[in-house]
Design a protein around this motif. Structure first.
Motif, PDB file in Angstrom:
ATOM      1  N   ARG A  80       0.807  -1.219   0.000  1.00 44.75           N
ATOM      2  CA  ARG A  80       0.000   0.000   0.000  1.00 44.75           C
ATOM      3  C   ARG A  80       0.844   1.275   0.000  1.00 44.75           C
ATOM      4  O   ARG A  80       0.376   2.321  -0.475  1.00 44.75           O
ATOM      5  N   ASP A  81       2.063   1.228   0.516  1.00 41.96           N
ATOM      6  CA  ASP A  81       2.908   2.428   0.554  1.00 41.96           C
ATOM      7  C   ASP A  81       3.801   2.560  -0.674  1.00 41.96           C
ATOM      8  O   ASP A  81       4.568   3.519  -0.775  1.00 41.96           O
ATOM      9  N   TRP A  82       3.710   1.633  -1.601  1.00 43.52           N
ATOM     10  CA  TRP A  82       4.597   1.634  -2.764  1.00 43.52           C
ATOM     11  C   TRP A  82       3.953   2.406  -3.923  1.00 43.52           C
ATOM     12  O   TRP A  82       3.727   1.865  -5.000  1.00 43.52           O
ATOM     13  N   ARG A  83       3.688   3.653  -3.711  1.00 40.49           N
ATOM     14  CA  ARG A  83       3.128   4.506  -4.769  1.00 40.49           C
ATOM     15  C   ARG A  83       4.231   5.466  -5.215  1.00 40.49           C
ATOM     16  O   ARG A  83       4.549   6.429  -4.532  1.00 40.49           O
ATOM     17  N   PHE A  84       4.828   5.156  -6.368  1.00 40.41           N
ATOM     18  CA  PHE A  84       5.930   5.954  -6.885  1.00 40.41           C
ATOM     19  C   PHE A  84       5.397   7.024  -7.832  1.00 40.41           C
ATOM     20  O   PHE A  84       4.262   6.933  -8.315  1.00 40.41           O
ATOM     21  N   ASP A  85       6.223   8.012  -8.128  1.00 41.20           N
ATOM     22  CA  ASP A  85       5.811   9.047  -9.084  1.00 41.20           C
ATOM     23  C   ASP A  85       5.504   8.447 -10.451  1.00 41.20           C
ATOM     24  O   ASP A  85       4.680   8.987 -11.203  1.00 41.20           O
ATOM     25  N   TRP A  86       6.133   7.331 -10.761  1.00 42.61           N
ATOM     26  CA  TRP A  86       6.033   6.758 -12.113  1.00 42.61           C
ATOM     27  C   TRP A  86       5.260   5.439 -12.160  1.00 42.61           C
ATOM     28  O   TRP A  86       5.026   4.891 -13.235  1.00 42.61           O
ATOM     29  N   LEU A  87       4.857   4.888 -10.999  1.00 42.48           N
ATOM     30  CA  LEU A  87       4.108   3.637 -10.981  1.00 42.48           C
ATOM     31  C   LEU A  87       3.348   3.494  -9.668  1.00 42.48           C
ATOM     32  O   LEU A  87       3.917   3.648  -8.590  1.00 42.48           O
ATOM     33  N   ASP A  88       2.054   3.186  -9.782  1.00 42.30           N
ATOM     34  CA  ASP A  88       1.208   2.904  -8.622  1.00 42.30           C
ATOM     35  C   ASP A  88       1.186   1.389  -8.436  1.00 42.30           C
ATOM     36  O   ASP A  88       0.400   0.680  -9.069  1.00 42.30           O
ATOM     37  N   VAL A  89       2.060   0.888  -7.569  1.00 41.47           N
ATOM     38  CA  VAL A  89       2.202  -0.562  -7.407  1.00 41.47           C
ATOM     39  C   VAL A  89       0.930  -1.199  -6.858  1.00 41.47           C
ATOM     40  O   VAL A  89       0.416  -2.172  -7.439  1.00 41.47           O
ATOM     41  N   PRO A  90       0.350  -0.706  -5.743  1.00 46.41           N
ATOM     42  CA  PRO A  90      -0.874  -1.351  -5.264  1.00 46.41           C
ATOM     43  C   PRO A  90      -2.017  -1.248  -6.271  1.00 46.41           C
ATOM     44  O   PRO A  90      -2.840  -2.166  -6.370  1.00 46.41           O
ATOM     45  N   GLY A  91      -2.052  -0.159  -7.019  1.00 48.43           N
ATOM     46  CA  GLY A  91      -3.083  -0.030  -8.041  1.00 48.43           C
ATOM     47  C   GLY A  91      -2.925  -1.055  -9.144  1.00 48.43           C
ATOM     48  O   GLY A  91      -3.915  -1.612  -9.649  1.00 48.43           O
ATOM     49  N   ALA A  92      -1.677  -1.328  -9.533  1.00 49.36           N
ATOM     50  CA  ALA A  92      -1.424  -2.335 -10.565  1.00 49.36           C
ATOM     51  C   ALA A  92      -1.847  -3.720 -10.092  1.00 49.36           C
ATOM     52  O   ALA A  92      -2.456  -4.495 -10.841  1.00 49.36           O
ATOM     53  N   ILE A  93      -1.564  -4.041  -8.833  1.00 47.58           N
ATOM     54  CA  ILE A  93      -1.937  -5.347  -8.296  1.00 47.58           C
ATOM     55  C   ILE A  93      -3.458  -5.464  -8.199  1.00 47.58           C
ATOM     56  O   ILE A  93      -4.043  -6.480  -8.592  1.00 47.58           O
ATOM     57  N   ALA A  94      -4.089  -4.427  -7.691  1.00 54.61           N
ATOM     58  CA  ALA A  94      -5.540  -4.466  -7.511  1.00 54.61           C
ATOM     59  C   ALA A  94      -6.280  -4.593  -8.833  1.00 54.61           C
ATOM     60  O   ALA A  94      -7.394  -5.135  -8.878  1.00 54.61           O
ATOM     61  N   ALA A  95      -5.683  -4.113  -9.935  1.00 54.26           N
ATOM     62  CA  ALA A  95      -6.343  -4.137 -11.242  1.00 54.26           C
ATOM     63  C   ALA A  95      -6.233  -5.492 -11.941  1.00 54.26           C
ATOM     64  O   ALA A  95      -6.846  -5.694 -12.984  1.00 54.26           O
ATOM     65  N   ALA A  96      -5.463  -6.417 -11.390  1.00 53.97           N
ATOM     66  CA  ALA A  96      -5.287  -7.728 -12.016  1.00 53.97           C
ATOM     67  C   ALA A  96      -6.590  -8.513 -11.996  1.00 53.97           C
ATOM     68  O   ALA A  96      -7.300  -8.531 -10.986  1.00 53.97           O
ATOM     69  N   GLU A  97      -6.891  -9.155 -13.106  1.00 49.96           N
ATOM     70  CA  GLU A  97      -8.091  -9.986 -13.158  1.00 49.96           C
ATOM     71  C   GLU A  97      -7.923 -11.239 -12.302  1.00 49.96           C
ATOM     72  O   GLU A  97      -8.877 -11.747 -11.730  1.00 49.96           O
ATOM     73  N   GLU A  98      -6.693 -11.739 -12.239  1.00 52.98           N
ATOM     74  CA  GLU A  98      -6.415 -12.939 -11.456  1.00 52.98           C
ATOM     75  C   GLU A  98      -4.979 -12.887 -10.969  1.00 52.98           C
ATOM     76  O   GLU A  98      -4.082 -12.433 -11.675  1.00 52.98           O
ATOM     77  N   ILE A  99      -4.757 -13.348  -9.733  1.00 49.48           N
ATOM     78  CA  ILE A  99      -3.411 -13.472  -9.187  1.00 49.48           C
ATOM     79  C   ILE A  99      -3.226 -14.912  -8.740  1.00 49.48           C
ATOM     80  O   ILE A  99      -4.087 -15.484  -8.061  1.00 49.48           O
ATOM     81  N   LEU A 100      -2.111 -15.494  -9.137  1.00 48.73           N
ATOM     82  CA  LEU A 100      -1.791 -16.865  -8.762  1.00 48.73           C
ATOM     83  C   LEU A 100      -0.659 -16.859  -7.736  1.00 48.73           C
ATOM     84  O   LEU A 100       0.320 -16.125  -7.888  1.00 48.73           O
ATOM     85  N   GLU A 101      -0.795 -17.678  -6.717  1.00 49.11           N
ATOM     86  CA  GLU A 101       0.175 -17.727  -5.627  1.00 49.11           C
ATOM     87  C   GLU A 101       1.092 -18.942  -5.780  1.00 49.11           C
ATOM     88  O   GLU A 101       0.650 -20.036  -6.112  1.00 49.11           O
ATOM     89  N   TYR A 102       2.371 -18.711  -5.527  1.00 49.84           N
ATOM     90  CA  TYR A 102       3.367 -19.767  -5.601  1.00 49.84           C
ATOM     91  C   TYR A 102       4.321 -19.641  -4.412  1.00 49.84           C
ATOM     92  O   TYR A 102       4.705 -18.534  -4.054  1.00 49.84           O
ATOM     93  N   PRO A 103       4.794 -20.753  -3.873  1.00 49.88           N
ATOM     94  CA  PRO A 103       5.950 -20.666  -2.977  1.00 49.88           C
ATOM     95  C   PRO A 103       7.197 -20.476  -3.829  1.00 49.88           C
ATOM     96  O   PRO A 103       7.307 -21.050  -4.920  1.00 49.88           O
ATOM     97  N   MET A 104       8.137 -19.662  -3.382  1.00 53.84           N
ATOM     98  CA  MET A 104       9.382 -19.480  -4.130  1.00 53.84           C
ATOM     99  C   MET A 104      10.334 -20.600  -3.746  1.00 53.84           C
ATOM    100  O   MET A 104      10.887 -20.623  -2.647  1.00 53.84           O
ATOM    101  N   VAL A 105      10.495 -21.547  -4.657  1.00 50.79           N
ATOM    102  CA  VAL A 105      11.303 -22.736  -4.405  1.00 50.79           C
ATOM    103  C   VAL A 105      12.295 -22.935  -5.548  1.00 50.79           C
ATOM    104  O   VAL A 105      12.154 -22.368  -6.627  1.00 50.79           O
ATOM    105  N   ASP A 106      13.280 -23.759  -5.288  1.00 52.59           N
ATOM    106  CA  ASP A 106      14.197 -24.187  -6.332  1.00 52.59           C
ATOM    107  C   ASP A 106      14.577 -25.626  -6.059  1.00 52.59           C
ATOM    108  O   ASP A 106      13.900 -26.321  -5.295  1.00 52.59           O
ATOM    109  N   ARG A 107      15.624 -26.099  -6.681  1.00 54.10           N
ATOM    110  CA  ARG A 107      16.137 -27.438  -6.431  1.00 54.10           C
ATOM    111  C   ARG A 107      17.629 -27.350  -6.138  1.00 54.10           C
ATOM    112  O   ARG A 107      18.331 -26.510  -6.712  1.00 54.10           O
TER     113      ARG A 107
END
Length: 414
Positions: A256-283
């Motif tokens: 919510r605090d990541w609102r830059f002069d050149w990009l509204d980060v929370p706005g970009a996330i909120a506008a997504a039609e779908e968000i998929l969640e993943y654990p960050m893993v490797d091998r």
């Protein structure tokens, strides 16, 4: 030489096309899923991958699916620039970088494979075992809805992803991929163009990060399709379902605090039609990929964190390298050994680099040295230090311009 490929993802399909182009035509691709649906979100193909696609004769088809980023820029969580560099042709490469929807890329490779291979992709086949035969061949055993299926080949390639069945057969005690402690939320959103409309951005640090890059040019309304990855360290075990759809609102609130002069980060996330969640893993790196006449490729061999945006590109490099050595070596065994010698040590080093955050280390250093921001980045991280971090990663990943542009081709001489 008869070849079986297990997995019809980016790596498996690239392997099929590469082997066919190298003159090895007896190829059958088996895929566990009942249909290839082109899942996923954005992927970056770096210049070393575009070189291979160009030499395969498929780059024009793939390039039509995405856009070429001109710049990669790193920022802190306040939107202050830490490091910026040109990409693709602008960086001195003979080949571009391409940002494309992973699903569209997979479907395009599928269509190319369908057009070129003598055998259609066999869907709904789950690998259950591989048995070595006295003559050196290998028999793959699959489970299908219609019952078990066996197929024997001179070479079996496991290109079946981070949860590879072939890898599990060779390393049965390995267990699940280790979790980093970070969770990723991936999505595609349509937002106003940011910066110059052709810049890939990464903002944040090792605790929380946001990545975004265009998947289309700006439309008449000034908006463009953007792939994003939101990342944050969270509690838990990392056992979340893969590809689980989640409500965008709580994820947007984390930023919510990541609102830059050149990009509204929370706005970009909120506008997504779908968000998929993943654990960050490797091998973990393996001491060996090849057993008899079977070998591993792509994520099955070296799944890595997305730091550096390099996983798909390395799978394509695996595919081309394997095809080159199988088609030019005096024996199959020599070809498989040469492939592993060329790729496994490099991927072991690259895996270690991605766990150390790869080129994104500049963001972490900015956070550690100036957690509240800065007025002059050169006083925080000197330019020579930032440039070295970027160059060292390119060298480890095999795409320094001076090396890539002059490296011999992986297209076998006819």
């Amino acid at each position: 030489m008869k070849i079986i490929i297990v997995g019809a993802g980016i790596g498996g399909l690239a392997a099929a096309l590469s082997l066919h182009e190298a003159g090895l035509r007896d190829i059958t691709v088996y895929e566990r899923s009942a249909a290839i649906r082109g899942l996923g979100v954005g992927i970056n193909l770096l210049p070393h991958a575009l070189r291979e696609l160009t030499e395969l004769g498929v780059a024009e088809t793939i390039a039509a699916l995405g856009v070429e980023p001109r710049t990669l820029a790193y920022f802190n969580r306040f939107g202050q620039e830490v490091w910026s560099e040109p990409r693709g042709i602008a960086a001195g490469y003979r080949w571009p970088q391409l940002s494309v929807h992973r699903g569209r890329l997979q479907l395009a490779l599928r269509d190319l494979a369908d057009a070129r291979l003598a055998e259609p992709i066999r869907l709904g086949h789950r690998l259950t075992d591989v048995v070595a035969n006295e003559d050196g061949s290998e028999t793959a055993r699959f489970a299908t809805d219609a019952g078990p299926v066996d197929d024997t080949a001179d070479v079996i390639i496991g290109a079946d992803g981070i949860h590879s069945a072939l890898r599990a057969l060779r390393y049965p005690a390995e267990g699940a991929p280790p979790w980093s402690g970070l969770t990723l939320w991936r999505g595609v959103t349509r937002i106003p163009a940011f910066l110059d409309g052709r810049t890939m951005i990464m903002a944040g640090d090792a605790e929380q990060k946001f990545v975004a890059y265009p998947l289309s040019s700006s439309a008449d309304d000034g908006r463009m399709l953007v792939n994003f990855i939101a990342e944050r360290r969270v509690g838990g075990s990392g056992d979340a379902d893969w590809n689980r759809a989640v409500d965008p609102a709580p994820i947007a609130d984390l930023f919510r605090d990541w609102r830059f002069d050149w990009l509204d980060v929370p706005g970009a996330i909120a506008a997504a039609e779908e968000i998929l969640e993943y654990p960050m893993v490797d091998r973990d790196a393996l001491p060996r990929w090849t057993f008899g006449r079977t070998t591993l490729l792509g994520d099955a061999a070296h799944a890595m964190y997305p730091n550096g945006s390099n996983g798909g590109s390395q799978a394509i490099l695996d595919a081309r390298t394997l095809a080159f050595h199988l088609s030019t070596a005096d024996t199959i065994d020599e070809g498989l050994a040469s492939y592993e010698d060329a790729r496994r040590p490099a991927m072991t080093s690259l895996l270690a680099g991605t766990r150390a955050t790869g080129p994104e280390r500049v963001m972490q250093l900015a956070y550690e040295r100036a957690p509240q921001g800065f007025s002059d980045i050169d006083q925080v991280i000197p330019e020579v230090e930032r440039a070295k971090i970027a160059a060292d990663y390119k060298a480890a990943a095999g795409f320094l311009p001076s090396i890539l542009n002059e490296r011999p081709s992986l297209t076998p001489s006819r």
